[in-house]
Design an enzyme around this catalytic site. Structure first.
Site, PDB file in Angstrom:
ATOM      1  N   GLY A  94       0.417  -1.070  -0.357  1.00 47.13           N
ATOM      2  CA  GLY A  94      -0.119  -0.258   0.073  1.00 47.13           C
ATOM      3  C   GLY A  94       0.648   1.759   0.166  1.00 47.13           C
ATOM      4  O   GLY A  94       2.094   1.030   0.272  1.00 47.13           O
ATOM      5  N   ASP A 256       4.487  -5.450  -6.887  1.00 53.43           N
ATOM      6  CA  ASP A 256       3.895  -3.245  -6.947  1.00 53.43           C
ATOM      7  C   ASP A 256       4.190  -3.126  -7.755  1.00 53.43           C
ATOM      8  O   ASP A 256       3.665  -1.188  -7.493  1.00 53.43           O
ATOM      9  CB  ASP A 256       3.690  -3.301  -5.454  1.00 53.43           C
ATOM     10  CG  ASP A 256       5.308  -3.067  -4.776  1.00 53.43           C
ATOM     11  OD1 ASP A 256       5.969  -4.544  -4.987  1.00 53.43           O
ATOM     12  OD2 ASP A 256       5.938  -2.432  -3.950  1.00 53.43           O
TER      13      ASP A 256
HETATM   14  P1  AMP Z   1       9.029   0.896  -3.013  1.00 51.75           P
HETATM   15  O1  AMP Z   1      10.142  -0.204  -3.029  1.00 51.75           O
HETATM   16  O2  AMP Z   1       9.581   2.439  -3.400  1.00 51.75           O
HETATM   17  O3  AMP Z   1       8.299   0.523  -4.208  1.00 51.75           O
HETATM   18  O4  AMP Z   1       8.183   0.824  -1.873  1.00 51.75           O
HETATM   19  C1  AMP Z   1       7.978  -0.376  -1.595  1.00 51.75           C
HETATM   20  C2  AMP Z   1       6.790  -0.024   0.158  1.00 51.75           C
HETATM   21  O5  AMP Z   1       7.186   0.719   0.908  1.00 51.75           O
HETATM   22  C3  AMP Z   1       5.672   0.704  -0.939  1.00 51.75           C
HETATM   23  O6  AMP Z   1       4.405   0.039  -0.635  1.00 51.75           O
HETATM   24  C4  AMP Z   1       6.156   2.107  -0.017  1.00 51.75           C
HETATM   25  O7  AMP Z   1       4.691   2.816  -0.022  1.00 51.75           O
HETATM   26  C5  AMP Z   1       6.651   1.671   1.325  1.00 51.75           C
HETATM   27  N1  AMP Z   1       7.720   2.666   1.646  1.00 51.75           N
HETATM   28  C6  AMP Z   1       9.021   3.379   1.366  1.00 51.75           C
HETATM   29  N2  AMP Z   1       9.636   3.861   2.202  1.00 51.75           N
HETATM   30  C7  AMP Z   1       8.541   4.662   2.692  1.00 51.75           C
HETATM   31  C8  AMP Z   1       8.354   5.037   3.798  1.00 51.75           C
HETATM   32  N3  AMP Z   1       9.675   6.524   4.371  1.00 51.75           N
HETATM   33  N4  AMP Z   1       7.786   5.521   4.893  1.00 51.75           N
HETATM   34  C9  AMP Z   1       6.915   4.778   4.840  1.00 51.75           C
HETATM   35  N5  AMP Z   1       6.626   3.212   3.928  1.00 51.75           N
HETATM   36  C10 AMP Z   1       7.649   3.711   2.785  1.00 51.75           C
HETATM   37 MG    MG Z   2       7.152   0.910  -5.131  1.00 46.71          MG
END
Ligand code: AMP
Ligand code: MG
Length: 491
Positions: A94, A256
């Site tokens: 999410g 995702d």
């Molecule tokens: P990503 O690697 O950018 O695809 O992120 C994977 C998951 O981690 C997603 O659900 C993002 O919303 C969550 N996420 C990444 N960085 C943060 C953060 N600093 N705070 C909260 N959620 C994060």
């Molecule tokens: Mg992502």
């Protein structure tokens, strides 16, 4: 006109179809305000195409909107729910730090998600702080805009606003919010979420929504859900072929991070290859090379198989028949990919007609590049300029033989040489976002507050096929000391 009116008249025109889906698909909440929003970079042409007034976005009120401190009229902020396979492991995810403001309807009637990345914690944040650092958001801005200019479907970047607040990673870093623009943020992971935890009706609602939004051409009478699967497979095959052709390594192809729109999404640890090597990995956390450059087509197919699994209940009432249908479609991915890749390679080699040996000719060149650690972009650029002596392959007998075969092959096409050269210019970029140049721009912006280096880089990247003398300086590969380049998650 006061600032307040300025923002109101910035041209926001929302129609929020995703918010009309059942509440199962998202959590409504407002962005968490930040201390002191300062516009770092604004994409003026993109703003215009969205029907937004750049002048108004530049105002104090405009920056407050882009930072999430103030909501534009018609916005209905929400965090999207989704799941995903991260490095092969299935998990609930999410939007943990992003909020969808709404869907902007452009003057030409197109619909784009406006999402604020780094807008604060959400119900899906887990241990995360919901924030983003300035460097990585500027990096996403640069690379996504470069991809767009290269002609590759991608989410885009409208603006980056510095928050005036620190974010704590390994050290304290300046925080920022990125305003991301996307055809939608529906992902394979959204379907996985619906299939895993939704009522049977939820999956169907999501599939119908995605069909309406991204595949309106799907036949109303035939098997629409099979058409959705087929459409997604074809778009991903074409997308990943385009990545391979420019040497782009996504770096974190979790399910995702695969959008049903067919756009490149989530610029985390991505980077462009310099020396050609299919095993290239930039991401520091990808220790097994799951998402290596040469594996991207296989991973895309793997992700699409996960997508197909979610659709099974919709494909046919008979489970076995549904599996059969899905497998037939999935089996076609390889051929779709190869077709797009080969068409692109022919264009890169200046070939307009088709001969069975073309694939071999291209593969042989790549083999030589790998053997001699030749720069991928610059090898094609040198061939385009008619200067093979500028490649790292020059002087080898194998390359001399290859050149001879290529020239003989090129002479067997109906096009004049000038037309063929023109084709090569249009398919072989002079400028890509080379890692050392991106780092240099980020260093100046983040550590010295000097955005001029980035502005110049962005200007060069905005016309990758122009091959102008001013672009020459951006074509130099990194020094050995700048290798191997590493990218980091936890941005
Ligand atoms: P990503 O690697 O950018 O695809 O992120 C994977 C998951 O981690 C997603 O659900 C993002 O919303 C969550 N996420 C990444 N960085 C943060 C953060 N600093 N705070 C909260 N959620 C994060
Ligand atoms: Mg992502």
């Amino acid at each position: 006109m006061t600032d307040n009116q300025g923002a109101r008249h910035a041209g926001w025109k929302f129609d929020n179809s995703y918010a009309r889906l059942p509440a199962f698909f998202y959590s409504r909440l407002d962005p968490t305000p930040v201390r002191s929003p300062q516009l770092a970079v604004l994409n003026v042409p993109l703003a215009a195409s969205l029907g937004l007034d750049a002048q108004a976005l530049r105002s104090e009120e405009g920056a407050a909107v882009l930072a999430g401190n103030r909501l534009p009229e018609g916005a209905e902020p929400l965090a999207q729910a989704y799941a995903g396979h991260q490095f092969g492991h299935f998990t609930m995810l999410g939007d943990g730090r992003a909020l969808l403001l709404g869907e902007q309807i452009t003057p030409s009637g197109e619909r784009f998600d406006i999402q604020l990345k780094g807008a604060g914690v959400t119900p899906y944040s887990r241990q995360g702080d919901g924030r983003a650092a300035l460097g990585p958001m500027l990096r996403e801005y640069i690379i996504s805009e470069a991809m767009h200019a290269l002609g590759i479907p991608t989410t885009r970047s409208l603006a980056v606003v510095a928050t005036g607040e620190p974010v704590y990673r390994e050290t304290a870093l300046p925080g920022a919010v990125l305003a991301r623009v996307a055809s939608s943020h529906v992902r394979v992971g959204t379907f996985q979420y619906a299939a895993a935890w939704g009522a049977p009706e939820a999956l169907k609602q999501l599939a119908d929504y995605t069909l309406r939004r991204h595949y309106p051409e799907a036949d109303e009478d035939g098997n629409r859900y099979l058409a959705l699967l087929r459409g997604a497979i074809r778009r991903q095959a074409e997308l990943v072929a385009k990545w391979q052709l420019v040497g782009f390594v996504h770096g974190v192809m979790n399910t995702d991070n695969m959008a049903l729109s067919g756009e490149t999404i989530d610029y985390g640890p991505c980077a462009f290859i310099d020396a050609y090597d299919p095993e290239t990995v930039f991401s520091s956390i990808d220790v097994h090379g799951r998402y290596a450059y040469g594996r991207q087509p296989y991973i895309a197919a793997w992700n699409l198989a996960r997508f197909a699994e979610t659709l099974l209940p919709l494909l046919d009432d008979d489970r076995n028949r549904a599996v059969e249908l899905a497998e037939e479609e999935l089996a076609a991915f390889g051929e779709w990919f190869r077709r797009h890749w080969l068409a692109g390679m022919r264009a890169k080699l200046g070939l307009s007609n088709e001969e069975p040996e073309d694939e071999h000719l291209a593969e042989e060149l790549l083999g030589l590049m790998k053997e001699h650690k030749a720069d991928y972009t610059n090898t094609f650029r040198a061939l385009t300029r008619g200067k093979p002596e500028e490649t790292a392959l020059h002087g080898t007998e194998a390359f001399a033989r290859w050149l001879e075969r290529w020239r003989a092959r090129a002479s067997r096409q109906p096009e004049a040489e000038t037309v063929s050269r023109q084709r090569m210019l249009g398919h072989n970029p002079a400028v890509i976002p080379r890692n050392h140049r991106v780092e240099e721009a980020l260093d100046a912006a983040v550590n010295r507050g000097d955005y001029r280096v980035m502005e110049r880089l962005l200007a060069a990247l905005s016309r990758p096929y122009a091959h102008t003398p001013e672009q020459e300086e951006y074509t130099a590969p990194p020094e050995p000391s700048e290798r191997p380049y590493r990218t980091f998650c936890g941005t």
